[in-house]
Design a protein around this motif. Structure first.
Motif, PDB file in Angstrom:
ATOM      1  N   UNK A  48       0.966  -1.833  -0.051  1.00 20.10           N
ATOM      2  CA  UNK A  48      -0.025  -0.079   0.168  1.00 20.10           C
ATOM      3  C   UNK A  48       0.575   1.656   0.234  1.00 20.10           C
ATOM      4  N   UNK A  49       1.945   1.359   0.458  1.00 19.19           N
ATOM      5  CA  UNK A  49       2.904   2.196   0.626  1.00 19.19           C
ATOM      6  C   UNK A  49       3.232   2.261  -0.829  1.00 19.19           C
ATOM      7  N   UNK A  50       3.509   1.610  -1.338  1.00 23.68           N
ATOM      8  CA  UNK A  50       4.356   1.504  -2.791  1.00 23.68           C
ATOM      9  C   UNK A  50       2.943   1.915  -3.786  1.00 23.68           C
ATOM     10  N   UNK A  51       1.507   1.642  -3.523  1.00 23.73           N
ATOM     11  CA  UNK A  51       0.858   2.097  -4.273  1.00 23.73           C
ATOM     12  C   UNK A  51       0.859   3.589  -4.183  1.00 23.73           C
ATOM     13  N   UNK A  52      -0.130   3.974  -2.761  1.00 22.77           N
ATOM     14  CA  UNK A  52      -0.078   5.825  -2.672  1.00 22.77           C
ATOM     15  C   UNK A  52       1.509   6.213  -3.610  1.00 22.77           C
ATOM     16  N   UNK A  53       2.239   5.666  -3.516  1.00 27.57           N
ATOM     17  CA  UNK A  53       3.553   6.065  -4.010  1.00 27.57           C
ATOM     18  C   UNK A  53       3.449   6.260  -5.531  1.00 27.57           C
ATOM     19  N   UNK A  54       3.022   5.508  -6.487  1.00 24.79           N
ATOM     20  CA  UNK A  54       2.429   5.141  -7.950  1.00 24.79           C
ATOM     21  C   UNK A  54       1.393   6.490  -7.829  1.00 24.79           C
ATOM     22  N   UNK A 110     -10.765  -0.138  -3.998  1.00 23.76           N
ATOM     23  CA  UNK A 110     -10.140   1.083  -3.765  1.00 23.76           C
ATOM     24  C   UNK A 110      -8.755   1.410  -4.787  1.00 23.76           C
ATOM     25  N   UNK A 111      -8.360   0.715  -5.196  1.00 18.78           N
ATOM     26  CA  UNK A 111      -7.293   0.703  -5.858  1.00 18.78           C
ATOM     27  C   UNK A 111      -7.535   1.249  -7.711  1.00 18.78           C
ATOM     28  N   UNK A 112      -8.845   0.525  -8.017  1.00 18.18           N
ATOM     29  CA  UNK A 112      -9.207   0.920  -9.204  1.00 18.18           C
ATOM     30  C   UNK A 112     -10.164   2.144  -9.403  1.00 18.18           C
ATOM     31  N   UNK A 113     -10.867   2.792  -7.840  1.00 20.55           N
ATOM     32  CA  UNK A 113     -11.713   4.208  -8.012  1.00 20.55           C
ATOM     33  C   UNK A 113     -10.211   5.408  -8.237  1.00 20.55           C
ATOM     34  N   UNK A 175       3.487  -5.721 -10.460  1.00 23.89           N
ATOM     35  CA  UNK A 175       3.108  -4.562 -11.204  1.00 23.89           C
ATOM     36  C   UNK A 175       3.156  -4.007 -10.597  1.00 23.89           C
ATOM     37  N   UNK A 176       3.224  -3.714  -9.722  1.00 22.76           N
ATOM     38  CA  UNK A 176       3.918  -2.016  -9.344  1.00 22.76           C
ATOM     39  C   UNK A 176       4.996  -1.672  -9.267  1.00 22.76           C
ATOM     40  N   UNK A 177       5.439  -2.722  -8.901  1.00 23.99           N
ATOM     41  CA  UNK A 177       7.797  -2.574  -8.367  1.00 23.99           C
ATOM     42  C   UNK A 177       7.463  -2.150 -10.168  1.00 23.99           C
ATOM     43  N   UNK A 178       6.946  -3.167 -11.188  1.00 17.63           N
ATOM     44  CA  UNK A 178       7.850  -2.291 -12.759  1.00 17.63           C
ATOM     45  C   UNK A 178       7.350  -1.088 -12.853  1.00 17.63           C
ATOM     46  N   UNK A 179       6.077  -0.353 -11.909  1.00 13.85           N
ATOM     47  CA  UNK A 179       5.780   0.779 -12.534  1.00 13.85           C
ATOM     48  C   UNK A 179       6.789   1.758 -11.603  1.00 13.85           C
ATOM     49  N   UNK A 180       7.243   1.478 -10.169  1.00 15.81           N
ATOM     50  CA  UNK A 180       7.548   2.049  -9.777  1.00 15.81           C
ATOM     51  C   UNK A 180       9.062   2.315 -10.376  1.00 15.81           C
ATOM     52  N   UNK A 181       9.706   1.336 -10.586  1.00 14.78           N
ATOM     53  CA  UNK A 181      10.726   1.495 -10.765  1.00 14.78           C
ATOM     54  C   UNK A 181      10.972   1.868 -12.102  1.00 14.78           C
ATOM     55  N   UNK A 182       9.560   2.213 -12.760  1.00 14.41           N
ATOM     56  CA  UNK A 182       9.799   3.117 -14.193  1.00 14.41           C
ATOM     57  C   UNK A 182      10.385   3.047 -15.280  1.00 14.41           C
ATOM     58  N   UNK A 183      10.498   1.822 -16.705  1.00 13.98           N
ATOM     59  CA  UNK A 183      11.750   1.623 -17.063  1.00 13.98           C
ATOM     60  C   UNK A 183      11.886   2.291 -18.350  1.00 13.98           C
ATOM     61  N   UNK A 184      12.217   3.037 -18.766  1.00 12.11           N
ATOM     62  CA  UNK A 184      12.359   4.262 -20.081  1.00 12.11           C
ATOM     63  C   UNK A 184      12.989   3.132 -21.050  1.00 12.11           C
ATOM     64  N   UNK A 185      12.862   1.884 -21.405  1.00 11.70           N
ATOM     65  CA  UNK A 185      13.556   0.913 -22.114  1.00 11.70           C
ATOM     66  C   UNK A 185      12.823   0.111 -22.790  1.00 11.70           C
TER      67      UNK A 185
END
Length: 191
Positions: A48-54, A110-113, A175-185
């Motif tokens: 959830x901390x990661x969710x909020x960060x994203x 909650x996350x969907x909303x 999925x959250x880790x992938x989004x948090x890391x934010x790959x650029x390539x």
């Protein structure tokens, strides 16, 4: 207001993790068992901390590209923040009932909303011409696409609860880790 709500929500997450009661602890082994029993709460805290960060990064990205606002956009962001403020509840529910599908689905809804209101706010900003002048169309589309793809992947993760809530949680966290890391390539940059 936004940063304050995010910081309070992130702080409230940790309050659900309580130190084991001293009266129930008689030795090191008892303490270790009590800490292991807290593992679901620590896992949900991290997720959830990661969710909020994203969500915070997503909102900040949108706000960065706005030149102006209007009443409708303000209320859309208020609805978004209402879902952010609700995340400590859905996190505690899932942490306390980690094997229950209903708890996982409440968390996912909650996350969907949150994602839905963030998406709607961005679309409204584009249609109402609130974005900065000269914003490239491909950037505007990329912001929308990122939300849609993320929500689709989270829905897939939630659907995995048919087999196991643990599979769902693991997939959503990945999925959250992938989004948090934010790959650029590569292919992941399309997410």
């Amino acid at each position: 207001l936004s940063d304050g709500i995010f910081s309070v929500a992130m702080t409230l997450l940790v309050l659900d993790i309580r130190v084991p009661e001293t009266v129930a602890l008689h030795n090191e082994a008892d303490l270790c068992r009590a800490l292991v029993a807290l593992a679901p709460r620590f896992a949900m805290y991290a997720m959830s901390f990661l969710t909020l960060g994203i969500l915070w990064v997503g909102q900040q990205t949108q706000l960065h590209h706005l030149a102006r606002g209007n009443r409708d956009l303000a209320w859309l962001h208020m609805l978004f923040l209402a879902t952010v403020a609700l995340l400590p509840f859905s996190t505690a529910l899932l942490a306390g009932h980690i094997a229950f599908r209903t708890a996982l689905l409440v968390y996912w809804l909650n996350f969907l909303m949150s994602g839905a209101f963030l998406y709607i706010a961005w679309r409204h900003a584009g249609h109402a011409r609130l974005t900065e002048d000269g914003l490239p169309d491909d950037l505007a589309r990329a912001i929308s696409r990122r939300i849609v793809i993320a929500q689709t992947l989270y829905a897939l993760g939630a659907a995995l609860c048919v087999f196991s809530t643990y599979w769902s949680i693991g997939f959503i966290f990945l999925v959250q880790l992938i989004y948090a890391i934010g790959p650029t390539r590569g292919i992941l940059s399309k997410l």
